[in-house]
Write an enzyme that holds these catalytic residues in place. Structure first.
Site, mmCIF file in Angstrom:
data_model
loop_
_atom_site.group_PDB
_atom_site.id
_atom_site.type_symbol
_atom_site.label_atom_id
_atom_site.label_comp_id
_atom_site.label_asym_id
_atom_site.label_seq_id
_atom_site.Cartn_x
_atom_site.Cartn_y
_atom_site.Cartn_z
ATOM 1 N N GLY A 26 -0.226 -11.359 0.491
ATOM 2 C CA GLY A 26 -0.590 -11.379 1.917
ATOM 3 C C GLY A 26 0.485 -12.050 2.746
ATOM 4 O O GLY A 26 0.214 -12.604 3.809
ATOM 5 N N ILE A 27 1.735 -11.966 2.283
ATOM 6 C CA ILE A 27 2.845 -12.670 2.955
ATOM 7 C C ILE A 27 3.146 -12.076 4.330
ATOM 8 O O ILE A 27 3.691 -12.751 5.198
ATOM 9 C CB ILE A 27 4.111 -12.648 2.060
ATOM 10 C CG1 ILE A 27 5.148 -13.671 2.550
ATOM 11 C CG2 ILE A 27 4.727 -11.249 1.975
ATOM 12 C CD1 ILE A 27 6.315 -13.880 1.613
ATOM 13 N N GLY A 29 1.118 -11.170 6.634
ATOM 14 C CA GLY A 29 0.130 -11.465 7.671
ATOM 15 C C GLY A 29 0.543 -12.665 8.521
ATOM 16 O O GLY A 29 1.614 -13.244 8.334
ATOM 17 N N ASP A 31 -0.705 -15.775 8.564
ATOM 18 C CA ASP A 31 -0.527 -17.014 7.798
ATOM 19 C C ASP A 31 0.655 -16.912 6.847
ATOM 20 O O ASP A 31 1.327 -17.913 6.568
ATOM 21 C CB ASP A 31 -1.795 -17.338 7.004
ATOM 22 C CG ASP A 31 -2.961 -17.707 7.907
ATOM 23 O OD1 ASP A 31 -2.799 -17.650 9.148
ATOM 24 O OD2 ASP A 31 -4.037 -18.058 7.378
ATOM 25 N N SER A 141 -13.027 -18.668 3.772
ATOM 26 C CA SER A 141 -13.232 -18.489 5.212
ATOM 27 C C SER A 141 -14.545 -19.107 5.683
ATOM 28 O O SER A 141 -15.556 -19.074 4.953
ATOM 29 C CB SER A 141 -13.247 -16.984 5.524
ATOM 30 O OG SER A 141 -13.748 -16.743 6.810
ATOM 31 N N GLU A 143 -16.384 -17.747 7.555
ATOM 32 C CA GLU A 143 -17.350 -16.633 7.569
ATOM 33 C C GLU A 143 -18.326 -16.745 6.405
ATOM 34 O O GLU A 143 -19.423 -16.195 6.447
ATOM 35 C CB GLU A 143 -16.610 -15.299 7.475
ATOM 36 C CG GLU A 143 -15.904 -14.869 8.742
ATOM 37 C CD GLU A 143 -16.840 -14.184 9.725
ATOM 38 O OE1 GLU A 143 -17.729 -13.449 9.291
ATOM 39 O OE2 GLU A 143 -16.673 -14.401 10.930
ATOM 40 N N TYR A 165 -17.077 -8.688 4.119
ATOM 41 C CA TYR A 165 -15.874 -9.534 4.027
ATOM 42 C C TYR A 165 -16.262 -10.927 3.558
ATOM 43 O O TYR A 165 -15.661 -11.481 2.629
ATOM 44 C CB TYR A 165 -15.202 -9.588 5.405
ATOM 45 C CG TYR A 165 -14.193 -10.706 5.596
ATOM 46 C CD1 TYR A 165 -12.846 -10.522 5.284
ATOM 47 C CD2 TYR A 165 -14.577 -11.942 6.120
ATOM 48 C CE1 TYR A 165 -11.917 -11.538 5.477
ATOM 49 C CE2 TYR A 165 -13.666 -12.961 6.308
ATOM 50 C CZ TYR A 165 -12.342 -12.759 5.991
ATOM 51 O OH TYR A 165 -11.424 -13.776 6.185
ATOM 52 N N PRO A 295 -25.472 -10.715 20.133
ATOM 53 C CA PRO A 295 -26.585 -11.671 20.231
ATOM 54 C C PRO A 295 -26.066 -13.111 20.157
ATOM 55 O O PRO A 295 -25.126 -13.387 19.419
ATOM 56 C CB PRO A 295 -27.443 -11.362 18.996
ATOM 57 C CG PRO A 295 -26.925 -10.092 18.423
ATOM 58 C CD PRO A 295 -25.572 -9.830 18.974
HETATM 59 P P1 NAP Z 1 -3.757 -11.183 8.219
HETATM 60 O O1 NAP Z 1 -2.769 -11.479 9.263
HETATM 61 O O2 NAP Z 1 -4.749 -10.121 8.469
HETATM 62 O O3 NAP Z 1 -2.948 -10.841 6.870
HETATM 63 C C1 NAP Z 1 -3.574 -10.199 5.802
HETATM 64 C C2 NAP Z 1 -2.557 -9.914 4.725
HETATM 65 O O4 NAP Z 1 -3.214 -9.188 3.686
HETATM 66 C C3 NAP Z 1 -1.389 -9.053 5.193
HETATM 67 O O5 NAP Z 1 -0.221 -9.444 4.512
HETATM 68 C C4 NAP Z 1 -1.818 -7.665 4.761
HETATM 69 O O6 NAP Z 1 -0.735 -6.800 4.502
HETATM 70 C C5 NAP Z 1 -2.472 -7.991 3.435
HETATM 71 N N1 NAP Z 1 -3.317 -6.887 3.024
HETATM 72 C C6 NAP Z 1 -4.344 -6.317 3.705
HETATM 73 N N2 NAP Z 1 -4.838 -5.276 3.012
HETATM 74 C C7 NAP Z 1 -4.102 -5.199 1.855
HETATM 75 C C8 NAP Z 1 -4.142 -4.341 0.738
HETATM 76 N N3 NAP Z 1 -5.030 -3.352 0.635
HETATM 77 N N4 NAP Z 1 -3.232 -4.538 -0.259
HETATM 78 C C9 NAP Z 1 -2.351 -5.537 -0.168
HETATM 79 N N5 NAP Z 1 -2.262 -6.397 0.869
HETATM 80 C C10 NAP Z 1 -3.140 -6.211 1.865
HETATM 81 O O7 NAP Z 1 -4.590 -12.481 7.834
HETATM 82 P P2 NAP Z 1 -4.269 -13.998 8.189
HETATM 83 O O8 NAP Z 1 -4.797 -14.298 9.544
HETATM 84 O O9 NAP Z 1 -2.842 -14.253 7.867
HETATM 85 O O10 NAP Z 1 -5.209 -14.746 7.163
HETATM 86 C C11 NAP Z 1 -4.737 -15.082 5.852
HETATM 87 C C12 NAP Z 1 -5.921 -15.222 4.922
HETATM 88 O O11 NAP Z 1 -6.791 -16.240 5.418
HETATM 89 C C13 NAP Z 1 -6.781 -13.971 4.796
HETATM 90 O O12 NAP Z 1 -7.246 -13.899 3.470
HETATM 91 C C14 NAP Z 1 -7.937 -14.221 5.732
HETATM 92 O O13 NAP Z 1 -9.092 -13.528 5.301
HETATM 93 C C15 NAP Z 1 -8.097 -15.721 5.584
HETATM 94 N N6 NAP Z 1 -8.668 -16.379 6.764
HETATM 95 C C16 NAP Z 1 -8.077 -16.203 7.961
HETATM 96 C C17 NAP Z 1 -8.630 -16.835 9.077
HETATM 97 C C18 NAP Z 1 -7.976 -16.696 10.442
HETATM 98 O O14 NAP Z 1 -8.590 -17.125 11.429
HETATM 99 N N7 NAP Z 1 -6.767 -16.159 10.532
HETATM 100 C C19 NAP Z 1 -9.761 -17.637 8.945
HETATM 101 C C20 NAP Z 1 -10.311 -17.785 7.684
HETATM 102 C C21 NAP Z 1 -9.746 -17.170 6.584
HETATM 103 P P3 NAP Z 1 -0.157 -5.801 5.646
HETATM 104 O O15 NAP Z 1 0.715 -6.658 6.508
HETATM 105 O O16 NAP Z 1 0.604 -4.814 4.847
HETATM 106 O O17 NAP Z 1 -1.339 -5.226 6.371
#
Ligand code: NAP
Length: 349
Positions: A26-27, A29, A31, A141, A143, A165, A295
């Site tokens: 998830g690099i 994204g 985070d 999360s 969530e 999720y 809601p």
């Molecule tokens: P993000 O920006 O949505 O990044 C998600 C990452 O997962 C991206 O690198 C994405 O790759 C990759 N990914 C998605 N679908 C995939 C697949 N089918 N195969 C391989 N890679 C895939 O999320 P974030 O905001 O950085 O959050 C990082 C983590 O923290 C996530 O697990 C999220 O659920 C968790 N989290 C986030 C928050 C928040 O507020 N941001 C809060 C609680 C928990 P692509 O770039 O190729 O799409």
């Protein structure tokens, strides 16, 4: 299970201490960017696990793309992940991969489960099979708390997930806990509340607002339609939250931590802060569209981050107003320069 490696590091000269290696799923994204930045600044060798068809998304790392190594591997490929762990011998593994937009998990609950829980399970199994003392971070999360009946939430609050999720995140969370207990792995989870940055896709409300305020200021938009302005969230800064992830893996003992600011802000405050940044009165541009109303929640999701503060010495550094200002400034700059890059396009939603 052929895993392609790119930009592999050359061996260091004799006598020089080898940098720590971190693997990140998830690099690409939000985070992933901030965590890569933090780790590179701290001298780590950073290796991203990116499926072959998603390699183009490496561009979302901008200037960091050239500084990280990449393994082209499917996160569903257990043998491939095992090979990566064996070959790279990581000191730390961060599992950040997840679907970007929570509501979309209803469209593909099983795919969500496989990505979120499956990736955690496969990576943990790889660490166990290779038999290295790699430390593991699971991106849990808030969530997972779901239908809460008390606020704020801490590490003892019961989990009541409300969507696929959150259910998948909870399964991954418990899988990680079981590996810690049964196999004595150094595995941690951060139960993170919302964290934002200029790298949030516009499908998230903070970025929707920052982008609209910037566009209206530049004459590229004239109004913003919102749902309830009374909805409240615990919004932190992504750069602060990745610091907490890293601190968890430097601790003496593995554990789980709630990470959030502990402060609630309304959408009204968000909108007011964003329009204030561009010197406009939000009330002239913002309309409530009943289509976006949801809601009301009786109890709010808001963090009690006392444990992280006391045990990790972690505290958010960027205030709510400063966060919104960063986001609005970044959007002004992008719109003025015509450089809405990959991470800011709607396709990321
Ligand atoms: P993000 O920006 O949505 O990044 C998600 C990452 O997962 C991206 O690198 C994405 O790759 C990759 N990914 C998605 N679908 C995939 C697949 N089918 N195969 C391989 N890679 C895939 O999320 P974030 O905001 O950085 O959050 C990082 C983590 O923290 C996530 O697990 C999220 O659920 C968790 N989290 C986030 C928050 C928040 O507020 N941001 C809060 C609680 C928990 P692509 O770039 O190729 O799409």
């Amino acid at each position: 299970m052929a895993v392609a490696y790119a930009r592999m590091q050359l061996p260091l000269p004799r006598g020089q201490r080898m940098a720590k290696t971190a693997l990140i799923a998830g690099i690409t994204g939000q985070d992933g960017y901030y965590l890569s930045h933090l780790l590179l600044e701290r001298g780590y060798r950073v290796v991203g696990l990116i499926p072959p068809q998603r390699q183009a998304n490496l561009a979302k790392l901008d200037e960091l793309a050239a500084r990280v190594e990449v393994c082209a591997v499917e996160l569903t490929d257990a043998a491939g992940l095992l090979e990566v762990v064996e070959t790279t011998q990581p000191d730390e593994i961060y599992n950040l991969a997840a679907p970007s937009f929570v509501p979309k998990s209803w469209d593909d609950p099983l795919g969500t489960l496989d990505l979120v829980t499956g990736t955690a399970t496969r990576l943990l199994a790889a660490v166990r099979q290779v038999g290295i003392p790699a430390r593991f971070y699971q991106a849990s999360s808030s969530e997972m708390f779901g239908a809460v009946d008390c606020s704020p939430q801490d590490e003892t609050t019961p989990f009541r997930p409300k969507n696929p999720y959150a259910a998948a995140k909870l399964h991954a969370h418990w899988t990680m806990v079981h590996h810690r207990q049964r196999y004595d792995l150094f595995a941690c989870s951060g139960i993170l509340f919302n964290h934002e940055s200029p790298r949030r896709p516009p499908s998230f409300v903070t970025r929707k607002v920052s982008l609209a305020a910037a566009a209206i200021k530049l004459g590229q938009g004239d109004r913003l339609e919102m749902g309830s302005l009374d909805a409240k969230r615990d919004w932190g800064y992504a750069g602060d939250h990745v610091e907490a992830m890293w601190r968890m893996l430097q601790a003496d003992e593995p554990d789980d931590y709630v990470i959030g600011t502990g402060q609630l802000h309304t959408v009204r405050e968000l909108v007011a802060a964003a329009f204030d940044c561009v010197g406009l009165d939000w009330q002239q541009y913002v309309e409530v569209n009943p289509r976006f109303l949801r809601p009301d929640e009786h109890f709010q999701l808001v963090a009690n981050p006392t444990k992280a503060r006391e045990q990790l010495g972690w505290q958010p550094q960027v205030s709510f107003d400063a966060l919104i200002e960063r986001m609005v400034k970044a959007d002004l700059e992008r719109l003025q320069n015509g450089t809405m890059s990959a991470f800011s396009s709607d396709s990321c939603g």
